[in-house]
Design a protein around this motif. Sequence first.
Motif, PDB file in Angstrom:
ATOM      1  N   ALA A   1       0.833  -1.206   0.000  1.00 13.70           N
ATOM      2  CA  ALA A   1       0.000   0.000   0.000  1.00 13.70           C
ATOM      3  C   ALA A   1       0.866   1.253   0.000  1.00 13.70           C
ATOM      4  O   ALA A   1       0.572   2.226  -0.707  1.00 13.70           O
ATOM      5  N   ALA A   2       1.939   1.234   0.772  1.00 12.04           N
ATOM      6  CA  ALA A   2       2.824   2.396   0.833  1.00 12.04           C
ATOM      7  C   ALA A   2       3.555   2.612  -0.486  1.00 12.04           C
ATOM      8  O   ALA A   2       3.848   3.754  -0.871  1.00 12.04           O
ATOM      9  N   ARG A   3       3.857   1.524  -1.193  1.00 13.00           N
ATOM     10  CA  ARG A   3       4.552   1.651  -2.479  1.00 13.00           C
ATOM     11  C   ARG A   3       3.657   2.251  -3.559  1.00 13.00           C
ATOM     12  O   ARG A   3       4.106   3.058  -4.365  1.00 13.00           O
ATOM     13  N   VAL A   4       2.391   1.849  -3.587  1.00 12.93           N
ATOM     14  CA  VAL A   4       1.499   2.360  -4.636  1.00 12.93           C
ATOM     15  C   VAL A   4       0.840   3.683  -4.240  1.00 12.93           C
ATOM     16  O   VAL A   4       0.323   4.398  -5.102  1.00 12.93           O
ATOM     17  N   ARG A   5       0.835   4.014  -2.952  1.00 14.21           N
ATOM     18  CA  ARG A   5       0.306   5.289  -2.474  1.00 14.21           C
ATOM     19  C   ARG A   5       1.349   5.914  -1.545  1.00 14.21           C
ATOM     20  O   ARG A   5       1.141   6.038  -0.337  1.00 14.21           O
TER      21      ARG A   5
ATOM     22  N   LEU B   1       0.699   8.360   1.345  1.00 17.26           N
ATOM     23  CA  LEU B   1       0.018   7.887   2.558  1.00 17.26           C
ATOM     24  C   LEU B   1       0.940   7.083   3.467  1.00 17.26           C
ATOM     25  O   LEU B   1       0.494   6.599   4.518  1.00 17.26           O
ATOM     26  N   ALA B   2       2.216   6.939   3.109  1.00 14.30           N
ATOM     27  CA  ALA B   2       3.118   6.066   3.857  1.00 14.30           C
ATOM     28  C   ALA B   2       3.236   6.495   5.316  1.00 14.30           C
ATOM     29  O   ALA B   2       3.209   5.644   6.232  1.00 14.30           O
TER      30      ALA B   2
ATOM     31  N   VAL C   1       1.228  13.989   5.449  1.00 12.80           N
ATOM     32  CA  VAL C   1       0.513  13.408   4.312  1.00 12.80           C
ATOM     33  C   VAL C   1       0.068  14.506   3.342  1.00 12.80           C
ATOM     34  O   VAL C   1       0.231  14.383   2.123  1.00 12.80           O
ATOM     35  N   ALA C   2      -0.497  15.581   3.881  1.00 16.73           N
ATOM     36  CA  ALA C   2      -0.929  16.687   3.025  1.00 16.73           C
ATOM     37  C   ALA C   2       0.252  17.278   2.266  1.00 16.73           C
ATOM     38  O   ALA C   2       0.143  17.644   1.084  1.00 16.73           O
ATOM     39  N   GLU C   3       1.398  17.362   2.914  1.00 15.32           N
ATOM     40  CA  GLU C   3       2.603  17.875   2.276  1.00 15.32           C
ATOM     41  C   GLU C   3       3.021  16.981   1.107  1.00 15.32           C
ATOM     42  O   GLU C   3       3.410  17.456   0.038  1.00 15.32           O
ATOM     43  N   GLY C   4       2.924  15.659   1.314  1.00 16.16           N
ATOM     44  CA  GLY C   4       3.258  14.729   0.249  1.00 16.16           C
ATOM     45  C   GLY C   4       2.302  14.818  -0.926  1.00 16.16           C
ATOM     46  O   GLY C   4       2.704  14.691  -2.088  1.00 16.16           O
ATOM     47  N   ILE C   5       1.031  15.048  -0.638  1.00 14.69           N
ATOM     48  CA  ILE C   5       0.032  15.153  -1.710  1.00 14.69           C
ATOM     49  C   ILE C   5       0.240  16.412  -2.538  1.00 14.69           C
ATOM     50  O   ILE C   5       0.216  16.373  -3.774  1.00 14.69           O
ATOM     51  N   THR C   6       0.463  17.535  -1.885  1.00 14.46           N
ATOM     52  CA  THR C   6       0.654  18.782  -2.630  1.00 14.46           C
ATOM     53  C   THR C   6       1.959  18.777  -3.406  1.00 14.46           C
ATOM     54  O   THR C   6       2.111  19.523  -4.378  1.00 14.46           O
TER      55      THR C   6
END
Length: 416
Positions: free
Chosen positions: A21-25, A28-29, A197-202
């Motif tokens: 899950a962490a590899r494909v998303r 979200l890790a 997580v928000a930082e990774g998404i942006t």
Amino acid sequence: MSTDHAETLDRDKLFTARLHAARVRPYLATALFALHVVESRWVPTMAVDPHWRCYVSPAFVDRTPVAELAGVWVHEVSHLLRDHHGRGDRVARERGLTGPGERLRMNIAADCEINDDVFGDGLARPEGAVEPSSLLLPEGQLMEDYLRQFRLGPRFQHLAWLDCGSGADGLRRRWDLGPDGAHALSPQEQDMVRFRVAEGITGQPGNVPQGWRRWAEQAFHPPQPWRVLLGAAVRSAVAAPGVGEDYSYGRPARRSAGIPGVVLPALRRRLPRVCVIIDTSGSVSDAELGSALLEVAAIARVVGGRRDLVTVLPCDAAAHIVRPLCRDASMPLIGGGGTDLRTGFARALRQRPRPDVIVVLTDGQTPWPASRPPSRTVVGLFHRAARYNEDDPDYRPDAPPEWARVVTIGSAPTGR
């Protein structure tokens, strides 16, 4: 509820699924690895609590392929990141939702919010995952929206097993360890996880579903409670008795029938006029002036989008030009001197027609009118940790008068 016969939890399989899950998303890790696993035979599948524990059924892990387990990991941590437990509690209080049936409905609505765009692109859809389309509901909405669109009935009987735990709806389960149990994340630690997580998404928005991009935007720029309060205060003022009311002979009063030969005017309701006085003194920052312009736009929406009913008056120690909102999109805010908003009140009340409501956006370092003006008044007070005057350390500004409705702008909501 299913009975668990497995003796021990296959942690290797479970953690292999989390790694996938962490590899494909990857964004979200941080959240996936912040969850603490608790083996439980009370849980039908997997469930979370508000303290970031993940309760796992050994039998469920044993019978579920790794690829689907990865999807369950992402699904469960999504409940926590999106604060479904806090939102669920608030909705339950506001709408009077009680009992296990309503909590199941809340869990279904939360699942619809998550599952409409979470699977695919390397993440398998777990068997039985609830999606809006399977319930004939539109995609791309929030839990609160979905709750309004369906009621439990025969069509939902196949979902009676669904239970993502207190992390999905806020209702504590019998398997929960509670806030004082081991391995609970503190509120500060939870906020840090959400921020990472928000930082990774942006950082990689092109690879992230729309639902997660919307969540990250709100995580960095959360809805401001004061805007809700300020809007409510203005709505209350414009809806008060006497505001926007006038007599008109266009429709005679019913009392005219009792007085032959005399035509009496009838009281009619019209949309109220609002004057926004913006403090442009040197003590108000550019950021606060920018916030003030956003509030002006929100105030225009309160009067039905009628920009012609809203005027803006910049004011420091002197009142400047009154500008109709509909005629000047740039809205220059002239000022930079000292502060005396009494001149702004006087200038606003000289308008013809006179405003029904005056909204003042200020840092509060001003004298106030000695008496209540004839127009209802709302004060938006820019938040300051301390209010002072460098030339006079003992200076303390007067509080807004009692006749004004006060809302603090830019901090935790306060008001009277």
